[in-house]
Design an enzyme around this catalytic site. Structure first.
Site, short mmCIF file in Angstrom:
data_model
loop_
_atom_site.label_atom_id
_atom_site.label_comp_id
_atom_site.label_asym_id
_atom_site.label_seq_id
_atom_site.Cartn_x
_atom_site.Cartn_y
_atom_site.Cartn_z
N HIS B 70 0.83 -1.21 0.00
CA HIS B 70 0.00 0.00 0.00
C HIS B 70 0.87 1.26 0.00
CE1 HIS B 70 -4.05 -1.83 1.47
NE2 HIS B 70 -4.01 -1.70 0.16
N HIS B 73 2.58 2.75 2.93
CA HIS B 73 3.66 1.97 3.55
C HIS B 73 4.89 1.82 2.66
CE1 HIS B 73 1.08 0.69 6.94
NE2 HIS B 73 0.16 1.01 6.05
N HIS B 160 -4.79 -8.77 5.57
CA HIS B 160 -4.83 -7.40 5.00
C HIS B 160 -4.82 -7.36 3.47
CE1 HIS B 160 -4.73 -3.11 5.14
NE2 HIS B 160 -3.57 -3.04 4.53
N ASP B 181 -0.16 -3.23 8.72
CA ASP B 181 -1.62 -3.30 8.73
C ASP B 181 -1.97 -4.77 8.79
OD1 ASP B 181 -1.44 -0.62 8.36
OD2 ASP B 181 -2.30 -0.59 6.33
N HIS B 405 -8.61 -4.17 8.39
CA HIS B 405 -7.82 -3.86 9.59
C HIS B 405 -8.58 -4.48 10.76
CE1 HIS B 405 -5.35 -0.74 7.66
NE2 HIS B 405 -6.43 -0.38 7.02
N HIS B 427 -0.22 4.13 13.28
CA HIS B 427 -1.22 3.99 12.21
C HIS B 427 -2.64 4.15 12.72
CE1 HIS B 427 -3.23 2.28 8.63
NE2 HIS B 427 -2.09 2.35 7.99
ZN LIG Z 1 -2.58 -1.22 4.10
ZN LIG Z 2 -1.90 1.52 6.02
#
Ligand SMILES: [Zn+2]
Ligand SMILES: [Zn+2]
Lengths: 115, 480
Positions: B70, B73, B160, B181, B405, B427
């Site tokens: 993602h 990240h 995730h 995550d 999440h 986060h």
């Molecule tokens: Zn993520």
């Molecule tokens: Zn994230």
């Protein structure tokens, strides 16, 4: 005739430059230019500090003039929010201005020299 | 401020402290430096989106571990590797690396649109930076342990998205777990996050949903399909802004199956579903390649039918909007997921004046993004290409989270099983994170004053957490 000041973000390898007319820029104007040039935003969530390249001494006075052809180091840091200040900065009165908004709105800070 | 603490463990967030976005954390212990993630903040652009890299000497980093692909990240990794004096080693899982490549190519392309030629380039890095740095990224298998100059680390499944990893890092006798995550729910294609067999002393854990509770997956799926079904029945269009890869594939598995079950009303192209992304074709092959890293049910489906479960019967791919014939009700999955610009934003502006249309938000929307703003159901939204123009918003706006999440209960169950006496929350926006901190402290209140006292930290960006250890026991902890 165009003048130049070189700046380098502390984490970056390569310098960038600001072009202008004249013999120098104030710290205020240079910060303002760097913020606009790099589209850093409204200044609410960060502070921008300038340092000399050799001694890493900070340019704290917005009114100080940095002569053309100089190089400076730029440091982008998180804003200090007045509500969650843990350690007070040196000047208590400045606690609420721990961000870069004034460079975007265009109102220089007037440093009151205490004798 | 920057000298590594000689005895303690120092934790320091350059991004992702009291915010969702630009995940980047530093761990220092006994002269070793580990960096976790190198993201961007999705609500900002250019340098403003970066973690506060000026606050740390990146040349001192030994290893950088990327939890998943993602953007929040991974998207500043090429910048770190090419534009700073970082020279550490970089690790991620195989699928993360495979997807990262296409994703960031797209990221560079998308963010370079719109800049006039005499303006400074807004891109953080170029295509060349991306490919030059790509070959220097090393991969790690799940459940295997690497040793880099005495820093040992092991990757575990995080749920995730495909390829997402948790890292357990061993520094001498100390073990630190970084969740990235993570999700504890088994969905249609992924495994849920694992509990590493060895306990950890320090846990760095996401807190996106704070103390909120998710509805069970099946009832969310039902709600989703019913909302979509009733909207298209009334002749409306459904816009689902998604991040191109990851959760989009889970949503497509749900929709494709539902369309097959409701063939007479929806199937056979009567109500088309589109997946609009430059990465559509690529994603299929990547997802096919890594089916063996997904959960049992999808692996079984793959084995039994001998077909790629990510080739969908009822979903067509759209490369761009020019080839899209907008004649009647349809369902459109389009990137980016937070409606900042690009395809999903163009469709939003086109469809939002019409009351029978619906925007259905399934991902996590960060503060400052259009998706987050839309949830306030504003009267108007600004046009992205012409900020002076306001577009009336009359369409329905709904949110059903498939963000993968953990919710509060899942998080606390996991945290208890890790048995760390130091918990660092990352986060999460300040408020949910603060609520989670209080809830954890009260959950562990019986340990107060004992040898096993549990400490919980929710540091802001660039605020130190210093943990002192004697052997593996905590002697003293300072920080916020
Ligand atoms: Zn993520
Ligand atoms: Zn994230």
């Amino acid at each position: 005739m165009s003048s130049v000041i070189f700046y380098r973000f502390r984490s970056q390898k390569d310098p960038s430059r600001i072009l202008f007319d004249g013999t120098g820029l104030t710290v205020f104007d240079l910060k303002r230019e760097i913020i606009f040039e790099n589209k850093l935003g409204d200044g609410l969530d960060f502070q921008l500090k300038l340092f000399t390249p050799d001694t890493e001494e900070e340019y704290e006075d917005d009114a100080q003039v940095i002569p053309r052809s100089s190089s400076v180091i730029v440091r982008r840091s998180p804003a200090i929010k007045a509500t969650n200040l843990n350690s007070r900065p040196k000047l208590g009165a400045l606690a609420a201005v721990g961000n870069a908004t004034r460079y975007v709105t265009g109102k220089p800070r007037v440093l009151q020299k205490k004798s | 401020m920057e000298q590594p603490n000689p005895t303690g463990l120092r934790f320091f967030s350059l991004g992702g402290g009291n915010e969702v976005g630009r995940s980047c954390h530093i761990l220092q212990y006994k002269g070793k430096t580990i960096m976790l993630d190198a993201g961007v903040h999705p609500a900002y652009q250019g340098l403003a989106s970066l973690p506060f890299y000026d606050e740390f000497d990146l040349s001192t980093v030994d290893i950088l571990l990327i939890s998943h692909f993602h953007l929040d990240h991974a998207a500043s990794l090429p910048y770190v590797m090419q534009r700073t004096n970082f020279n550490g080693r970089v690790f991620m899982t195989h699928p993360t690396k495979a997807i990262y490549r296409w994703l960031l190519k797209d990221f560079v392309r998308v963010t370079s649109i719109g800049g006039s030629p005499n303006e400074k380039d807004d891109n953080l890095y170029t295509d060349e930076d991306l490919s030059e740095s790509f070959d220097r990224i090393e991969t790690i298998d799940y459940h295997s342990t690497m040793d880099v100059n005495g820093i040992k680390f092991t990757a575990f499944h995080a749920g995730h998205v495909l390829g997402a990893a948790m890292f357990q890092i061993e520094l001498g006798s100390l073990r630190v777990l970084f969740t990235g995550d993570y999700s504890r729910e088994l969905d249609r294609h992924l495994n849920s996050a694992e509990i590493p067999p060895l306990a950890s002393d320090v846990l760095i854990v996401e807190s996106t949903f704070g103390t909120a509770t998710h509805e069970p997956r099946l009832s969310r799926e039902k709600k989703l399909t019913q909302l979509i079904h009733s909207t298209v029945t009334k002749g409306g269009r459904v816009l689902m802004p998604v991040f191109a890869l990851g959760r989009a594939q889970e949503l497509m598995l749900i929709l494709d199956e539902y369309w097959s079950h409701n063939e007479e009303e929806l199937g056979n192209g009567q109500v088309p579903i589109y997946y609009a992304s430059n990465l559509a074709k690529r994603s299929m092959s990547v997802f096919q390649t890594y089916v063996n890293m997904m959960n049992d049910s999808i692996r079984k489906k793959f084995r039994d039918s001998k077909t790629n479960p990510f080739i969908f019967k009822n979903i067509s791919y759209l490369k761009n909007i020019d080839s899209f014939q907008d004649f009647g009700p349809s369902v459109m999955l389009a990137a980016p997921g937070m409606l900042q610009n690009g395809l999903s934003r163009d469709l939003l502006e086109k469809w939002c004046p019409e009351p029978k249309n619906m925007v259905l938000i399934t991902g996590y929307s960060v503060e400052g993004s259009m998706a987050k703003y839309l949830m306030l159901e504003p009267e108007n939204i600004p046009s992205v290409n012409n900020p002076e123009v306001n577009i009336p918003r009359r369409c329905q706006v709904e949110e059903i989270s498939f963000a993968a999440h953990v919710d509060f209960q899942e998080n606390i169950d996991f945290i208890e099983q890790i048995r760390a006496s130091n918990i660092i929350l990352v986060h999460g926006e300040s408020n949910p994170m603060g609520r989670l901190k209080s809830a954890l402290l009260s959950n562990f209140s019986s340990t107060k004053g004992t040898e096993d006292e549990v400490h919980v930290f929710n540091p802001r960006n660039c605020a130190d957490v210093i943990l002192e250890f004697k052997g593996v026991k905590v002697a003293k902890a300072v920080g916020t």
